[in-house]
Write a protein that holds these residues in place. Structure first.
Motif, PDB file in Angstrom:
ATOM      1  N   HIS A  64       0.852  -1.204   0.000  1.00 38.62           N
ATOM      2  CA  HIS A  64       0.000   0.000   0.000  1.00 38.62           C
ATOM      3  C   HIS A  64       0.880   1.243   0.000  1.00 38.62           C
ATOM      4  CE1 HIS A  64      -3.753   2.163   1.875  1.00 38.62           C
ATOM      5  NE2 HIS A  64      -3.114   2.940   1.016  1.00 38.62           N
ATOM      6  N   HIS A  66       1.582   5.291  -2.319  1.00 35.42           N
ATOM      7  CA  HIS A  66       1.155   6.264  -3.338  1.00 35.42           C
ATOM      8  C   HIS A  66       2.344   7.134  -3.764  1.00 35.42           C
ATOM      9  CE1 HIS A  66      -3.123   5.508  -2.232  1.00 35.42           C
ATOM     10  NE2 HIS A  66      -2.632   5.377  -1.012  1.00 35.42           N
ATOM     11  N   LYS A 151      -8.758  -0.752  -5.994  1.00 39.79           N
ATOM     12  CA  LYS A 151      -9.172  -0.043  -4.781  1.00 39.79           C
ATOM     13  C   LYS A 151     -10.207   1.016  -5.097  1.00 39.79           C
ATOM     14  CE  LYS A 151      -7.120   3.329  -1.704  1.00 39.79           C
ATOM     15  NZ  LYS A 151      -5.918   3.730  -0.968  1.00 39.79           N
ATOM     16  N   HIS A 241      -5.869   0.015   5.536  1.00 36.74           N
ATOM     17  CA  HIS A 241      -5.607   0.839   6.731  1.00 36.74           C
ATOM     18  C   HIS A 241      -6.713   0.845   7.789  1.00 36.74           C
ATOM     19  CE1 HIS A 241      -7.918   3.815   4.528  1.00 36.74           C
ATOM     20  NE2 HIS A 241      -6.924   4.295   3.815  1.00 36.74           N
ATOM     21  N   ASP A 314       1.111   2.735   3.461  1.00 35.70           N
ATOM     22  CA  ASP A 314       0.293   3.864   2.976  1.00 35.70           C
ATOM     23  C   ASP A 314       1.168   5.112   2.789  1.00 35.70           C
ATOM     24  OD1 ASP A 314      -1.821   5.303   2.002  1.00 35.70           O
ATOM     25  OD2 ASP A 314      -2.976   5.328   3.861  1.00 35.70           O
TER      26      ASP A 314
HETATM   27 ZN   LIG Z   1      -3.600   4.858   0.735  1.00 42.69          ZN
END
Ligand SMILES: [Zn+2]
Length: 471
Positions: A64, A66, A151, A241, A314
């Motif tokens: 996970h 970005h 997602k 998360h 994340d």
């Molecule tokens: Zn995320």
């Protein structure tokens, strides 16, 4: 060297798998782990690595992240490698809201091009499906490219990111048809926007007003709804998360219904609380919000009991000046950017608070950070394993090295860490990818542009009939 030779032998370490810890050597040839490591004499080994006193673990699989802000795949993967990560699975989405034309598939092609040139780490890809994506066209297209995980945001309607429920059902149906898996950010965005608007109207825009606008009930409601939809459509579901303690009950209830339901949490939800928001304002702004100490403890209980399957970062890399815009000083917390750069400290924090603190065992840590993410997204046993035939993605971890976490030491562009000043014992000292040493004693020895794309294989995924399952 004789015919019977290996490139590298890692000797004297304690080898950690989900199944337990053993004292054994690991041998590597042509980028893979080979059997019978102790069958090679010194003259048959290219390089001997002395791992005495160290744990030998599979590289972390960070499922996970970005890398689309200040930190893109180059500096994100660099930072991750220093943190003991060897495989990353970033999210890619269409960028129409930023004025960039093109479908999510077009963006995936662009990302693959950038990653082939600049990534330090092997990478899979997850797609983000937004409300304006043509899912009927895009989902089968992406599945054929090895992108098997999709997602959807149940929040951020005002930011144009929320997937309407009826489209989510359709996307789940299509993903399930082709052997894919849905992922959701579970928070009720309409309620959050309602509460944020009321807060702004009342003039309550400071850091102390953030958490009250994102209450736990909105995570619980959305997770129940997503799991219901997944059950109705027969689609495997991965909830990203997890942060609220009540999420354990949601997982328990739907697992009982024999669903393929997986849960993820992140280092920030295991160790930080809303106090970080009160102390640091915008720098600590993430969605879902940082919650309370009892929630941290519940996440650990979920990891230990098997209800929560993975830990992921994340990661979202902003410079302090970008992140703090509007949120620090006089600005509104509601104008600040979401996200944090937790990847490089992730293993150290999880080892300190999980293993050193006695909340989970070291084999369980390897399950949730290495084996399970690879299994869920169809990358196992090539990734996440130390068994013969697996890619030689290996981390040597020194459990006795005491150090203090600091942004000064990290390798991403983001120039702060929410773990600043945290004292931990244990540190990765060597990261190897496919038999090549990437990071050794704090020095990057690898190069960008050597990374491989890892298409997800739906028939190997944990949820596939006859698939690997997760522990
Ligand atoms: Zn995320």
């Amino acid at each position: 060297m004789s015919d019977k030779s290996v490139d590298c032998s890692i000797r004297g370490g304690l080898v950690v798998r989900g199944s337990g810890i053993t004292r054994e050597d690991i041998a590597v040839k042509d980028g893979r782990i080979v059997a019978d490591a102790d069958g090679y004499g010194d003259s048959d080994v290219g390089r001997v690595i002395d791992a005495s006193g160290l744990y030998v673990m599979p590289g972390i699989v960070d499922a996970h992240n970005h890398p689309e802000n200040a930190d893109r795949i180059e500096t994100f993967s660099l930072s991750a490698a220093f943190g003991g990560v060897t495989t990353v699975v970033p999210f890619v989405r269409n960028r129409r809201r930023y004025g960039v034309e093109g479908t999510v598939t077009d963006m995936i092609e662009e990302f693959m091009d950038e990653a082939a040139r600049t990534s330090y780490l092997d990478y899979g890809i997850h797609a983000i499906l937004l409300g304006d994506d043509d899912v009927e066209d895009q989902v089968p297209r992406m599945m054929s490219m090895g992108v098997i995980s999709f997602k959807m945001y149940m929040t951020y309607p005002r930011r144009g990111m929320m997937m309407p429920d009826e489209r989510m059902l359709k996307a789940m149906e299509l993903a399930a048809q082709d052997g894919g898996i849905a992922m959701v950010h579970a928070e009720n965005g309409y309620c959050i926007d309602y509460l944020v608007e009321k807060s702004i109207e009342a003039g309550h825009t400071g850091r102390e007003h953030y958490a009250p606008t994102q209450p736990r009930i909105l995570e619980i409601e959305a997770a129940n709804r997503a799991a219901t939809y997944a059950q109705v459509t027969g689609c495997p579901l991965y909830i990203v998360h997890l942060s609220a303690r009540e999420m354990l009950g949601v997982l328990e209830r739907f697992r009982g219904a024999d669903m393929n339901l997986f849960g993820e949490t992140c280092p920030q939800y295991l160790d930080l609380t809303n106090q970080a928001m009160l102390d640091h304002g915008a720098l600590a702004k993430i969605g879902p919000p940082l919650r309370e100490r009892e929630d941290n403890e519940a996440m650990w209980r979920g990891l230990s009991s098997g209800l929560i399957d993975t830990i992921a970062s994340d990661f979202c890399g902003y410079e302090k000046s970008q992140k703090a815009l509007g949120g620090e000083g006089e600005g509104s917390i509601f104008d600040a950017a979401f996200g944090g750069n937790w990847v490089e400290q992730m293993l150290c924090v999880a080892f300190q608070e999980g293993v050193n603190a006695g909340r989970i065992t070291l084999p369980r840590l390897v399950q949730v950070m290495c084996e399970n993410p690879a299994k869920i997204f169809g990358l196992y046993p090539k990734k996440g394993s130390l068994d013969p035939g697996a890619d030689a993605d290996i981390v040597l971890f020194d459990p006795s090295l005491e150090h203090v976490l600091s942004a000064e030491e990290q390798h991403c562009i983001a120039d702060y860490t929410m773990f600043e000043g945290k004292r931990v014992v244990g540190k990765p000292v060597l990261t190897m990818q496919r038999g090549e040493i990437l990071v050794e004693n704090g020095i990057m020895r690898g190069r960008m542009g050597q990374a491989e794309y890892l298409p997800g294989n739906p028939s190997l995924a944990a949820y596939a009939p006859g698939g690997h399952g997760v522990s």
